[in-house]
Scaffold this active site. Structure first.
Site, mmCIF file in Angstrom:
data_model
loop_
_atom_site.group_PDB
_atom_site.id
_atom_site.type_symbol
_atom_site.label_atom_id
_atom_site.label_comp_id
_atom_site.label_asym_id
_atom_site.label_seq_id
_atom_site.Cartn_x
_atom_site.Cartn_y
_atom_site.Cartn_z
ATOM 1 N N GLY A 12 -21.321 10.842 -7.389
ATOM 2 C CA GLY A 12 -20.479 11.279 -8.490
ATOM 3 C C GLY A 12 -19.041 10.874 -8.228
ATOM 4 N N THR A 41 -20.945 14.631 -12.697
ATOM 5 C CA THR A 41 -19.777 13.935 -13.247
ATOM 6 C C THR A 41 -20.083 13.383 -14.632
ATOM 7 O OG1 THR A 41 -18.959 13.318 -11.053
ATOM 8 C CG2 THR A 41 -18.208 11.984 -12.919
ATOM 9 N N GLU A 118 -7.152 23.112 -23.548
ATOM 10 C CA GLU A 118 -8.339 23.935 -23.349
ATOM 11 C C GLU A 118 -7.933 25.301 -22.823
ATOM 12 O OE1 GLU A 118 -11.213 21.848 -20.996
ATOM 13 O OE2 GLU A 118 -11.396 20.198 -22.422
ATOM 14 N N ASP A 217 -28.277 20.744 -2.665
ATOM 15 C CA ASP A 217 -28.820 20.160 -1.433
ATOM 16 C C ASP A 217 -27.789 20.075 -0.305
ATOM 17 O OD1 ASP A 217 -31.122 19.774 -2.949
ATOM 18 O OD2 ASP A 217 -30.539 17.747 -3.517
ATOM 19 N N HIS A 238 -20.342 28.910 -18.150
ATOM 20 C CA HIS A 238 -19.622 28.371 -19.299
ATOM 21 C C HIS A 238 -19.918 29.251 -20.514
ATOM 22 C CE1 HIS A 238 -18.029 25.665 -22.314
ATOM 23 N NE2 HIS A 238 -17.516 24.931 -21.340
ATOM 24 N N ARG A 284 -12.287 31.245 -18.799
ATOM 25 C CA ARG A 284 -13.720 31.162 -19.068
ATOM 26 C C ARG A 284 -14.478 32.439 -18.726
ATOM 27 N NH1 ARG A 284 -15.436 25.018 -17.200
ATOM 28 N NH2 ARG A 284 -14.632 23.975 -19.067
ATOM 29 N N HIS A 341 -22.651 27.031 -14.927
ATOM 30 C CA HIS A 341 -21.983 25.753 -15.169
ATOM 31 C C HIS A 341 -21.363 25.137 -13.917
ATOM 32 C CE1 HIS A 341 -19.963 22.672 -17.477
ATOM 33 N NE2 HIS A 341 -18.763 23.087 -17.090
ATOM 34 N N ARG A 376 -12.508 28.691 -12.083
ATOM 35 C CA ARG A 376 -11.913 27.357 -12.236
ATOM 36 C C ARG A 376 -11.221 27.196 -13.579
ATOM 37 N NH1 ARG A 376 -13.772 22.689 -14.654
ATOM 38 N NH2 ARG A 376 -15.886 23.493 -14.930
ATOM 39 N N SER A 381 -12.228 20.165 -12.682
ATOM 40 C CA SER A 381 -13.311 19.751 -11.782
ATOM 41 C C SER A 381 -13.315 18.249 -11.533
ATOM 42 C CB SER A 381 -14.662 20.198 -12.336
ATOM 43 O OG SER A 381 -14.864 19.702 -13.646
#
Length: 526
Positions: A12, A41, A118, A217, A238, A284, A341, A376, A381
């Protein structure tokens, strides 16, 4: 056995940002579970937050990040994020990333980069691409650049359809990893330094916006190897995922609310004024809990019928998805509900990407620098992966092991695979049970009773843990490890802060502390 200077697990934004730099001083192997274009991503819709307007803009971005994180943000990490961000985005532009711009015919802004706003941002600073496909555009441009470097230098190998099994630790230092290739063959890779850029773990919950590859992982591998993991209780839900029976929890970007969308309850009322002065643009965690509470009395909807813009042009990906369900932005009410999310926690690192294990580094969603705190800030991100992937690479180049590549084969201990092989169908049922358990008892609203049920349920699942050395069995083991860490950390945090909300402890504790897990123990440190 293969030997490389640098092993990067994940392709990513963080992994590719690092690989671009690591090739300057050595050979690089980048491995990813599926095709190179498949990562968290590529699924990022809204955009990338970056302060391109000078020092004052950077300072405001820092304060917005601090405020959203609910008292737990590592200010030093956040300062690095917002200060380094403009430089890294300029690199993306130089590498051909096509962010959206105002048309040349626009008298006031012709040719300039479009910026939107946002939730919890004090001004418009979000860059986007192809309307609502920002992550994919960045991923494509980074991958194109990496491939050009690979052809020119011959020092980058990109390995698709390869699942990481476990890290190799020798003398307290991480010196490589075992990998399972697409044909089921076990490969051993020794490396002077290893970067975990393997993304998040949204698949630990039944309702998630994350792709199937997001099974935690890298975090689980690091934990098993003895690394410290931090803030795992802070999972961001989210607020607005598509909510239709039988439909996927498709992400409906926060940018929709940035363009003026309202939230309505089953009675047709706007309700956010009861929860936060910023209304639909509140942080959020606040919006997600508000939708959850209002949703107890019926469906909650996203409403853009009053927005007088070409919404299909602004949000082409979302519009295409909604047409499958005969819905249209600007015409219909869109049913929404929260979904898992983004993981604020992860492998504990410093600002330079170092973990608690020599030779092991982490960046992006797999890492926890504390830059997001308890919640966040929207669109930070992608910036995090870009900035800290580059910083981790710079550190790795200066600290890579000098003796690791010369160690003998006897230093490697094969991973333990329980006898027998669980069928794929049984493995899928086991994973589904774990995900439902986590959603029900360790999701958006928590309490001691529910978390206790989650913990006991996870303990019971150990008995039937899927066996065999194949991808889904390995993912099942990793999801279980991540779930245990989330539940243990959530039980230990007896307060409500950011994305972690305890019905039995609804107030925030005065002391801001991070959870740190290592070898089964949870501690809280300032």
């Amino acid at each position: 056995m293969e030997r490389v200077d640098f092993l990067v697990i994940g392709a990513g934004i963080a992994g590719l940002s690092a690989a671009i730099r690591l090739v300057d001083v050595g050979s690089v192997l980048v491995v990813t579970k599926e095709e190179l274009a498949e990562s968290n991503t590529a699924y990022a819709q809204g955009g990338i937050a970056v302060a391109m307007g000078g020092d004052e803009d950077v300072a405001l971005h820092l304060e917005d990040t601090m405020a959203a994180g609910d008292g737990l943000v590592n200010r030093a990490a956040a300062a690095v994020l917002v200060a380094e961000g403009p430089k890294r985005v300029e690199e993306l532009l130089a590498w051909g990333t096509a962010f959206d711009r105002y048309p040349e015919s626009d008298a006031g802004n012709g040719g300039e980069l479009m910026r939107t706003r946002e939730g919890a941002h004090s001004l418009s600073r979000i860059l986007h691409a192809n309307g609502d496909a920002t992550g994919r555009e960045i991923a494509v441009s980074l991958l194109r650049h990496v491939r050009e470097i690979a052809v020119r230098t011959g020092r980058i190998e990109l390995m698709e359809w390869t699942t990481s099994v476990d890290l190799i630790v020798d003398g307290g230092r991480v010196v490589g990893a075992t990998l399972l290739d697409g044909e089921g063959g076990l490969r051993v890779v020794r490396a002077g330094a290893v970067l975990l850029a393997s993304g998040g773990a949204g698949q630990v919950y039944s309702d998630t916006t994350n792709p199937a590859v997001a099974t935690g992982d890298g975090i689980a591998m690091a934990y098993r190897a003895g690394a410290e993991v931090s803030d795992m209780e802070f999972y961001q839900f989210h607020p607005t995922a598509f909510s239709e029976p039988g439909a996927p929890r498709f992400l409906l970007s926060e940018a929709l609310r940035g363009e003026g969308a309202h939230l309505l309850n089953a009675k047709g009322e706007r309700f956010m004024e009861r929860y936060h002065p910023l209304l639909e643009l509140a942080p959020r965690d606040v919006v997600a809990r508000a939708i959850t509470r209002e949703g107890m009395d019926g469906t909650v909807y996203l409403d853009m019928r009053h927005v007088k813009k070409d919404l299909q042009a602004r949000f082409p990906g979302i519009s295409r998805f909604l047409t499958k369900y005969r819905l249209e932005l600007g015409r219909d009410l869109i049913p929404v509900r929260p979904a898992a999310h983004y993981l604020m926690g992860g492998v504990r690192t410093d600002v330079q990407g170092r973990t608690s294990l020599p030779g092991l580094y982490a960046a992006g969603e797999a890492a926890c620098t504390g830059v997001h705190g308890a919640n966040r800030l929207a669109s930070n991100s992608l910036l995090e992966g870009l900035v800290f992937g580059a910083l981790a690479a710079e550190t790795m180049m200066g600290e890579r092991g000098t003796g690791a590549l010369g160690l003998g084969d006897e230093a490697w201990v094969a991973p333990v695979a329980p006898a027998g092989v669980t069928s794929e169908a049984a493995t899928e049922r086991w994973i589904a049970e774990l995900r439902e358990l986590m959603w029900r008892y360790a999701g958006l609203l928590r309490d001691e009773g529910g978390l206790g049920l989650a913990q006991r349920g996870l303990d019971a699942l150990v008995v039937s843990m899927p066996k065999g050395l194949y991808r889904r069995a390995l993912e099942a083991r990793n999801l279980h490890c991540v779930a245990q860490m989330i539940v243990a950390s959530a039980l230990g945090r007896e307060e409500s802060r950011g994305a972690h909300y305890r019905n039995d402890f609804p107030l925030r504790d005065g002391a801001a502390k991070h959870s740190v897990m290592r070898q089964g123990r949870v501690e809280f440190v300032a």
